[in-house]
Design an enzyme around this catalytic site. Structure first.
Site, short mmCIF file in Angstrom:
data_model
loop_
_atom_site.label_atom_id
_atom_site.label_comp_id
_atom_site.label_asym_id
_atom_site.label_seq_id
_atom_site.Cartn_x
_atom_site.Cartn_y
_atom_site.Cartn_z
N ASP A 47 0.51 -1.36 -0.39
CA ASP A 47 0.23 -0.10 -0.20
C ASP A 47 1.36 1.10 0.13
O ASP A 47 1.71 1.66 0.78
CB ASP A 47 -1.17 0.03 1.44
CG ASP A 47 -2.02 0.76 1.32
OD1 ASP A 47 -3.15 1.09 1.10
OD2 ASP A 47 -1.65 1.90 1.92
N TYR A 52 3.42 9.87 -0.66
CA TYR A 52 3.73 9.62 0.13
C TYR A 52 5.82 9.73 -0.22
O TYR A 52 6.93 9.32 0.17
CB TYR A 52 4.36 7.78 0.40
CG TYR A 52 2.76 7.19 0.94
CD1 TYR A 52 2.16 8.53 1.59
CD2 TYR A 52 2.35 5.80 0.63
CE1 TYR A 52 1.18 7.45 1.97
CE2 TYR A 52 1.16 5.45 1.63
CZ TYR A 52 0.95 6.71 2.25
OH TYR A 52 -0.67 5.85 2.98
N LYS A 77 -2.59 5.78 -4.24
CA LYS A 77 -3.49 6.43 -4.29
C LYS A 77 -3.44 8.55 -4.31
O LYS A 77 -2.16 8.71 -4.96
CB LYS A 77 -3.84 6.79 -2.59
CG LYS A 77 -3.13 5.65 -2.30
CD LYS A 77 -3.90 6.35 -0.53
CE LYS A 77 -3.70 4.73 0.48
NZ LYS A 77 -1.97 4.92 0.99
N HIS A 108 -7.15 9.98 -1.69
CA HIS A 108 -6.83 9.54 -1.03
C HIS A 108 -7.18 10.38 -0.07
O HIS A 108 -8.00 10.00 1.60
CB HIS A 108 -5.23 10.37 -0.88
CG HIS A 108 -4.12 9.89 0.08
ND1 HIS A 108 -2.87 9.63 -0.78
CD2 HIS A 108 -4.68 9.49 1.42
CE1 HIS A 108 -2.12 9.47 0.92
NE2 HIS A 108 -3.33 9.38 1.41
#
Ligand code: NAP
Length: 274
Positions: A47, A52, A77, A108
């Site tokens: 994930d 990120y 996402k 997200h």
């Protein structure tokens, strides 16, 4: 898919491994070794997210593992500033991952301040139509957000990824997801580590000769959640995968249920302003 890990059937017929590996706050230096270790241990579900900043490292570790793409389940996402450019954002993520599709693509955050999450859900359908994602879902959506997109677009999200852990159990939101056939993905499943020292949880762990993290993760699995604990520590990555050779009985489940006290460790989707 790895034999030990059960799969959950999503409402679109696709299967998702119930246990995965999360990489939020995993730096670009740490992400390749962490995902490599996870894949060696047996995790087959990763994930990540555009925001990120580590999709490229996730992709590198996947390529270096030589594991068949079909055996892997990869989620990424859509970030909040791309709600009106969903196909472009999905292609950008895929370029970084070095993949031709993801298994699951999520909005997200609803980020209502932008006023675009319904448009984003509409454009997500095109991402799937183009074969860039097999399943589509949302994250941090409340009942109101889900009701809003459902009024306009006739596709039910396959998952809603929300914060859930014993001290923040979100019973009402989980029940709502279930009532719509939406699978709950429980993020921050250990409460970012916050829940590990709760005496009720330590007591359950001692009684089954397991660690607090293992009993919390087992509690999630027995509640039917999909989970993906994050760790950059090899022994914890292994520990968090050893969940399939023990069970919690009804009393142990009840004891862990009892620590729910609204202890949110992340942002509240109703007030989050980013
Ligand atoms: N959709 C969203 O908005 C959203 C938000 C948050 C998270 N997520 C997803 O959910 C994933 C997991 O959540 P999270 O990263 O927030 O938190 P988490 O998995 O609940 O907790 C991670 C923390 O727990 C520690 N830890 C992990 N296993 C442990 C163990 N066995 N014993 C002791 N400590 C342990 C880790 O330390 P070390 O790394 O130092 O070992 C890290 O500090 C994320 O990585 C991300 O993929 C999504």
């Amino acid at each position: 898919m790895t034999e030990d890990v059960p799969t959950v059937a999503l409402n679109d017929g696709n299967l998702i491994p119930q246990l995965g590996f999360g990489v939020w706050q995993v730096s670009t230096d740490d992400v390749v070794p962490a995902v490599r270790t996870a894949l060696e241990v047996g995790y087959r579900h990763i994930d990540t997210a555009a925001v990120y900043g580590n999709e490229a490292g996730v992709g590198q570790a996947i390529r270096e593992s030589k594991i068949d793409r079909d055996e892997l389940f990869v989620t990424t996402k859509l970030w909040n500033d791309r709600h009106r450019d969903v196909v472009g954002a999905a292609k950008e993520s895929l370029g970084k991952l070095g993949l031709d599709h993801v298994d699951l693509y999520l909005i997200h955050w609803p980020s209502p301040r932008h006023g675009d999450f319904t448009a984003a859900w509409e454009q997500m359908q095109e991402v799937r139509a183009q074969g860039l994602a097999r399943s589509l879902g949302v994250s941090n959506f409340t009942q109101t957000h889900i009701d809003t997109i459902m009024q306009l677009i006739d596709t039910v999200p396959a998952v809603n990824q929300i914060e859930v852990h014993p001290t923040f159990a979100q019973r009402a939101m989980r029940a709502y997801n279930a009532s719509k056939g939406i699978t709950t993905e429980a993020y921050s499943p250990l409460g970012l580590g916050d829940d590990l020292n709760r005496p009720e949880i330590v007591e359950v762990a001692d009684s089954v000769n397991r660690t607090p993290a293992q009993v919390i993760l087992r509690w999630h699995l027995q509640h039917g959640h999909v989970v993906f604990p994050k760790s950059i520590t090899p022994h914890r990555i292994r520990e968090n995968f050893r969940l399939f050779d023990f069970e919690l009985d009804a009393d142990a489940m009840k004891q862990i249920d009892s620590v729910d006290e609204g202890n949110r460790v992340g942002n509240d989707p109703v007030t989050a302003d980013f």
